[in-house]
Design an enzyme around this catalytic site. Structure first.
Site, PDB file in Angstrom:
ATOM      1  N   LYS A   2       0.816  -1.208   0.000  1.00 33.73           N
ATOM      2  CA  LYS A   2       0.000   0.000   0.000  1.00 33.73           C
ATOM      3  C   LYS A   2       0.857   1.269   0.000  1.00 33.73           C
ATOM      4  O   LYS A   2       2.051   1.242   0.258  1.00 33.73           O
ATOM      5  CB  LYS A   2      -0.987  -0.019   1.159  1.00 33.73           C
ATOM      6  N   ARG A  12      -4.358 -10.003   5.043  1.00 33.34           N
ATOM      7  CA  ARG A  12      -4.788 -10.063   3.638  1.00 33.34           C
ATOM      8  C   ARG A  12      -3.605  -9.621   2.780  1.00 33.34           C
ATOM      9  O   ARG A  12      -3.163  -8.473   2.856  1.00 33.34           O
ATOM     10  CB  ARG A  12      -5.998  -9.159   3.434  1.00 33.34           C
TER      11      ARG A  12
END
Length: 281
Positions: free
Chosen positions: A219, A253
Site C-alpha cells: 500500500k 490479507r
C-alpha cells in the site's frame, strides 16, 4: 492460533494470523500481480494461503464502481473453478447482495464488505440467512473521494466506534457475534501516521471484542516509508505484516502469500522458543 467460524465448520490457522491470499479478477487493481483468476488462486493455495479473497471490483483510490452483472461475470467462474479442486475457504470482496448470492451459490464462504453492510440494505439479512461470516471495513466516502477526508480527532477511537456500531447493527440483523470480523481499512481515508496507529492498536479496536483483519500489501503508506513503487514494496510489506500479527491482527490479507507464510513460520519459531524458556525456567 487464530480460528474462524465458517457456515458449517470451525477452521484454525497454523499461525497466530490467518494468511488470506488476494485474487483480483479485475483489469485495474493497483497491484498488477494480484490480477488473475483460478490459475492465480491455485498458485496462492500451493504457497500456503489459508483463505482466498476474490474480488471483481477495484476499490483502489480513484477507481469507479462497476455494475453487479459485470462483477458476477468476473468472479463466479473463478469460484466455480476453485471449487472443482479445493475446499479452501473463499471470501468475496463485494458490497452487493446479488453478487454475494451468486458467489455463495458458486461455493463462497465469507462476505468481505468494504461498506460494512451500508451500501446494500439486503446484504445483512442474506448473511444472516446463510449464516456466513462477515468482514466489516471502515472507510469514508467512495474510492473516488475517500482520500480527501482524512481529518480525525482520535483515529483509533473513531474507527473503533464506527466498527463497533456496524458490528452491533449486524448482530441486530441476526448475524452471530462469532461470525463478525472487523477491518480498520488501512489506506482507505487514512494517511501514513493514521495507518500506523491503527495497526499498533489492532487488538484494541471495538474494545477487542472481535477478530481483526489487516490488509497492508504494497500500500501507499509503505511506499511513503520506503520510497519504493507498488511493485517493489515486498520487504516493507513483510515487516508491516509481522508488526500487524504481533499487534493482534488475526487475518493478514496479502498479495505475496509465500513470503508472508515464511515470515510467520519464522515468527512462530521464535514464539515457541520463548514459551519453551518460560516453561523450563
Amino acid at each position: 492460533m487464530a480460528e474462524l467460524f465458517l457456515r458449517d465448520r470451525k477452521i484454525c490457522s497454523r499461525f497466530s494470523s490467518f494468511v488470506m491470499g488476494i485474487v483480483n479478477c479485475t483489469p485495474d487493481s493497483f497491484y498488477e500481480k494480484s490480477r488473475g483468476g483460478s490459475e492465480l488462486a491455485f498458485r496462492l493455495i500451493d504457497e500456503g494461503a489459508e483463505i482466498l479473497d476474490i474480488g471483481g471490483e477495484s476499490t483502489r483510490p480513484g477507481s469507479a464502481y462497476i455494475d453487479e452483472e459485470e462483477e458476477i461475470r468476473r468472479i463466479v467462474p473463478v469460484i466455480e473453478e476453485i471449487r472443482k479442486k479445493s475446499s479452501v475457504p473463499i471470501s468475496v470482496d463485494s458490497r452487493k447482495k446479488r453478487v454475494m448470492e451468486a458467489a455463495f451459490n458458486a461455493g463462497a464462504d465469507i462476505l468481505n464488505d468494504i461498506s460494512a453492510l451500508e451500501d446494500d440494505k439486503d446484504m445483512a439479512l442474506f448473511a444472516k440467512e446463510k449464516d456466513i461470516p462477515v468482514i466489516l471495513m471502515h472507510k469514508r466516502g467512495t474510492p473516488v473521494n475517500m482520500q480527501s477526508n482524512l481529518s480525525y480527532t482520535d483515529i483509533v477511537k473513531e474507527v473503533g466506534t464506527y466498527l463497533k456500531e456496524r458490528a452491533l447493527f449486524a448482530q441486530s440483523c441476526g448475524i452471530k457475534k462469532e461470525k463478525i470480523i472487523l477491518d480498520p481499512g488501512i489506506g482507505f481515508s487514512k494517511n501514513r501516521e493514521q495507518n500506523l496507529l491503527l495497526i499498533e492498536k489492532a487488538s484494541l479496536l471495538a474494545d477487542g471484542e472481535y477478530p481483526v483483519l489487516i490488509g497492508l500489501s504494497d500500500k501507499t503508506f509503505i511506499g511513503e516509508i520506503t520510497g519504493k513503487d507498488a511493485l517493489n514494496r515486498g520487504a516493507g510489506t513483510i515487516a508491516a505484516d509481522i508488526a500487524a500479527c504481533l499487534y493482534g491482527a488475526e487475518i493478514l490479507r496479502v498479495h505475496d502469500v509465500s513470503s508472508c507464510v515464511d515470515s510467520l513460520a519464522v515468527l512462530e519459531s521464535f514464539k515457541s522458543l520463548m514459551e519453551f524458556r518460560k516453561t523450563t525456567g
